[in-house]
Design a protein around this motif. Structure first.
Motif, PDB file in Angstrom:
ATOM      1  N   MET A   1       1.220 -24.880  -0.472  1.00  0.00           N
ATOM      2  CA  MET A   1       2.192 -24.404  -1.531  1.00  0.00           C
ATOM      3  C   MET A   1       3.196 -25.811  -1.491  1.00  0.00           C
ATOM      4  SD  MET A   1       2.528 -20.466  -0.673  1.00  0.00           S
ATOM      5  CE  MET A   1       3.692 -19.927  -1.892  1.00  0.00           C
ATOM      6  N   ILE A   2       3.591 -26.192  -0.284  1.00  0.00           N
ATOM      7  CA  ILE A   2       4.804 -27.224  -0.250  1.00  0.00           C
ATOM      8  C   ILE A   2       4.116 -28.353  -0.980  1.00  0.00           C
ATOM      9  CG2 ILE A   2       5.821 -28.787   1.220  1.00  0.00           C
ATOM     10  CD1 ILE A   2       7.286 -26.052   1.233  1.00  0.00           C
ATOM     11  N   LYS A   3       2.830 -28.676  -1.014  1.00  0.00           N
ATOM     12  CA  LYS A   3       2.284 -30.012  -1.615  1.00  0.00           C
ATOM     13  C   LYS A   3       2.531 -29.903  -3.035  1.00  0.00           C
ATOM     14  CE  LYS A   3      -1.776 -32.849  -1.597  1.00  0.00           C
ATOM     15  NZ  LYS A   3      -3.191 -32.961  -1.048  1.00  0.00           N
ATOM     16  N   LYS A   4       1.977 -28.446  -3.505  1.00  0.00           N
ATOM     17  CA  LYS A   4       2.042 -28.388  -5.083  1.00  0.00           C
ATOM     18  C   LYS A   4       3.531 -28.461  -5.492  1.00  0.00           C
ATOM     19  CE  LYS A   4      -2.044 -25.909  -6.051  1.00  0.00           C
ATOM     20  NZ  LYS A   4      -2.678 -25.040  -7.139  1.00  0.00           N
ATOM     21  N   ALA A   5       4.369 -27.804  -4.551  1.00  0.00           N
ATOM     22  CA  ALA A   5       5.967 -27.905  -5.011  1.00  0.00           C
ATOM     23  C   ALA A   5       6.448 -29.104  -5.166  1.00  0.00           C
ATOM     24  CB  ALA A   5       6.569 -27.054  -4.113  1.00  0.00           C
ATOM     25  N   LYS A   6       6.049 -30.284  -4.114  1.00  0.00           N
ATOM     26  CA  LYS A   6       6.537 -31.532  -4.239  1.00  0.00           C
ATOM     27  C   LYS A   6       5.878 -32.028  -5.181  1.00  0.00           C
ATOM     28  CE  LYS A   6       7.199 -32.146   0.767  1.00  0.00           C
ATOM     29  NZ  LYS A   6       7.031 -32.741   1.996  1.00  0.00           N
ATOM     30  N   GLY A   7       4.613 -31.764  -5.841  1.00  0.00           N
ATOM     31  CA  GLY A   7       4.117 -32.375  -7.031  1.00  0.00           C
ATOM     32  C   GLY A   7       5.018 -31.973  -8.097  1.00  0.00           C
ATOM     33  N   LYS A   8       5.596 -31.030  -8.220  1.00  0.00           N
ATOM     34  CA  LYS A   8       6.164 -30.393  -9.488  1.00  0.00           C
ATOM     35  C   LYS A   8       7.671 -30.990  -9.641  1.00  0.00           C
ATOM     36  CE  LYS A   8       3.480 -26.225 -10.075  1.00  0.00           C
ATOM     37  NZ  LYS A   8       3.483 -24.984 -10.448  1.00  0.00           N
ATOM     38  N   SER A   9       8.250 -31.113  -8.300  1.00  0.00           N
ATOM     39  CA  SER A   9       9.680 -31.487  -8.453  1.00  0.00           C
ATOM     40  C   SER A   9      10.283 -32.378  -7.279  1.00  0.00           C
ATOM     41  CB  SER A   9      10.674 -30.240  -8.348  1.00  0.00           C
ATOM     42  OG  SER A   9      12.142 -30.869  -8.151  1.00  0.00           O
ATOM     43  N   SER A  10      10.752 -33.555  -7.446  1.00  0.00           N
ATOM     44  CA  SER A  10      11.236 -34.557  -6.586  1.00  0.00           C
ATOM     45  C   SER A  10      12.808 -34.333  -6.276  1.00  0.00           C
ATOM     46  CB  SER A  10      10.725 -35.830  -6.900  1.00  0.00           C
ATOM     47  OG  SER A  10      11.265 -36.084  -8.193  1.00  0.00           O
ATOM     48  N   THR A  11      13.439 -33.460  -7.193  1.00  0.00           N
ATOM     49  CA  THR A  11      14.763 -33.326  -6.899  1.00  0.00           C
ATOM     50  C   THR A  11      14.985 -32.531  -5.945  1.00  0.00           C
ATOM     51  OG1 THR A  11      14.929 -31.844  -8.788  1.00  0.00           O
ATOM     52  CG2 THR A  11      15.133 -34.004  -9.466  1.00  0.00           C
ATOM     53  N   ILE A  12      14.021 -31.716  -5.409  1.00  0.00           N
ATOM     54  CA  ILE A  12      14.269 -30.812  -4.467  1.00  0.00           C
ATOM     55  C   ILE A  12      13.646 -31.230  -3.085  1.00  0.00           C
ATOM     56  CG2 ILE A  12      13.729 -28.304  -3.482  1.00  0.00           C
ATOM     57  CD1 ILE A  12      13.616 -27.687  -6.450  1.00  0.00           C
ATOM     58  N   ASP A  13      14.500 -31.099  -1.808  1.00  0.00           N
ATOM     59  CA  ASP A  13      14.050 -31.427  -0.557  1.00  0.00           C
ATOM     60  C   ASP A  13      13.083 -30.280  -0.139  1.00  0.00           C
ATOM     61  OD1 ASP A  13      15.403 -33.832  -0.605  1.00  0.00           O
ATOM     62  OD2 ASP A  13      17.120 -32.942   0.268  1.00  0.00           O
ATOM     63  N   TRP A  14      12.013 -30.340  -0.362  1.00  0.00           N
ATOM     64  CA  TRP A  14      10.829 -29.313   0.012  1.00  0.00           C
ATOM     65  C   TRP A  14      10.701 -29.613   1.629  1.00  0.00           C
ATOM     66  CZ3 TRP A  14      10.265 -25.668  -3.423  1.00  0.00           C
ATOM     67  CH2 TRP A  14      10.351 -25.978  -4.758  1.00  0.00           C
ATOM     68  N   GLU A  15      10.834 -28.329   2.365  1.00  0.00           N
ATOM     69  CA  GLU A  15      10.820 -28.490   3.893  1.00  0.00           C
ATOM     70  C   GLU A  15       9.786 -27.084   4.300  1.00  0.00           C
ATOM     71  OE1 GLU A  15      14.141 -29.437   6.133  1.00  0.00           O
ATOM     72  OE2 GLU A  15      14.816 -30.474   4.487  1.00  0.00           O
ATOM     73  N   VAL A  16       9.221 -27.355   5.496  1.00  0.00           N
ATOM     74  CA  VAL A  16       8.645 -26.321   6.282  1.00  0.00           C
ATOM     75  C   VAL A  16       9.389 -26.134   7.533  1.00  0.00           C
ATOM     76  CG1 VAL A  16       6.387 -25.764   7.488  1.00  0.00           C
ATOM     77  CG2 VAL A  16       6.424 -26.892   5.239  1.00  0.00           C
ATOM     78  N   ALA A  17       9.526 -24.946   7.700  1.00  0.00           N
ATOM     79  CA  ALA A  17      10.590 -24.739   9.134  1.00  0.00           C
ATOM     80  C   ALA A  17      10.200 -23.338   9.586  1.00  0.00           C
ATOM     81  CB  ALA A  17      11.709 -24.523   8.816  1.00  0.00           C
ATOM     82  N   ASP A  18      10.605 -23.093  10.806  1.00  0.00           N
ATOM     83  CA  ASP A  18      10.089 -22.048  11.552  1.00  0.00           C
ATOM     84  C   ASP A  18      11.418 -20.962  11.331  1.00  0.00           C
ATOM     85  OD1 ASP A  18      10.305 -19.689  13.291  1.00  0.00           O
ATOM     86  OD2 ASP A  18       9.269 -20.926  15.059  1.00  0.00           O
ATOM     87  N   VAL A  19      11.347 -19.779  10.743  1.00  0.00           N
ATOM     88  CA  VAL A  19      12.529 -19.045  10.324  1.00  0.00           C
ATOM     89  C   VAL A  19      13.179 -18.721  11.697  1.00  0.00           C
ATOM     90  CG1 VAL A  19      11.265 -16.689  10.477  1.00  0.00           C
ATOM     91  CG2 VAL A  19      13.443 -17.149   9.095  1.00  0.00           C
ATOM     92  N   ASN A  20      12.770 -18.785  12.882  1.00  0.00           N
ATOM     93  CA  ASN A  20      13.254 -18.413  14.195  1.00  0.00           C
ATOM     94  C   ASN A  20      14.404 -19.300  14.641  1.00  0.00           C
ATOM     95  OD1 ASN A  20      12.458 -15.530  14.502  1.00  0.00           O
ATOM     96  ND2 ASN A  20      10.593 -16.470  14.740  1.00  0.00           N
ATOM     97  N   LYS A  21      13.878 -20.839  14.109  1.00  0.00           N
ATOM     98  CA  LYS A  21      14.569 -21.998  14.776  1.00  0.00           C
ATOM     99  C   LYS A  21      14.944 -22.879  13.564  1.00  0.00           C
ATOM    100  CE  LYS A  21      14.160 -25.175  18.475  1.00  0.00           C
ATOM    101  NZ  LYS A  21      13.291 -25.702  19.618  1.00  0.00           N
ATOM    102  N   LEU A  22      15.663 -22.623  12.708  1.00  0.00           N
ATOM    103  CA  LEU A  22      15.968 -23.294  11.219  1.00  0.00           C
ATOM    104  C   LEU A  22      16.544 -24.700  11.792  1.00  0.00           C
ATOM    105  CD1 LEU A  22      17.045 -20.441   9.234  1.00  0.00           C
ATOM    106  CD2 LEU A  22      14.855 -21.770   8.902  1.00  0.00           C
ATOM    107  N   PRO A  23      16.256 -25.721  10.989  1.00  0.00           N
ATOM    108  CA  PRO A  23      16.547 -27.122  11.496  1.00  0.00           C
ATOM    109  C   PRO A  23      17.926 -27.551  10.744  1.00  0.00           C
ATOM    110  CG  PRO A  23      14.738 -27.400   9.829  1.00  0.00           C
ATOM    111  CD  PRO A  23      15.007 -25.882  10.121  1.00  0.00           C
TER     112      PRO A  23
END
Length: 87
Positions: A1-23
């Motif tokens: 999903m992130i790969k597809k999202a990055k392909g649709k918009s480069s103006t957003i910083d798409w990140e993957v994170a653990d909800v229990n330890k947000l960076p």
């Protein structure tokens, strides 16, 4: 999903994170949304505490549904396999 999202918009910083330890630092977001995802959380309380840690006087909006509700959900017509997996 992130790969597809990055392909649709480069103006957003798409990140993957653990909800229990947000960076992220404390109090940096004005709002957080969680859409059809809490069924992936091992425990709700630690995840919600972490979300509130990064919120700065904003809102935490949760959009979710129970398996019973999903069986009659209108998206089932479009994504039957995905809906069946979460029910």
């Amino acid at each position: 999903m992130i790969k597809k999202a990055k392909g649709k918009s480069s103006t957003i910083d798409w990140e993957v994170a653990d909800v229990n330890k947000l960076p992220y630092e404390n109090n940096v977001f004005e709002g957080v949304t969680c859409t059809l995802a809490i069924h992936h959380f091992n425990e709700l309380l630690p995840a919600f505490k972490e979300v509130f840690r990064v919120l700065d006087k904003g809102r935490f909006v949760i959009f979710t549904s129970s398996p019973e509700q999903m069986k009659n959900y209108w998206l089932k017509e479009y994504f039957p396999d995905a809906i069946e997996k979460i029910c």
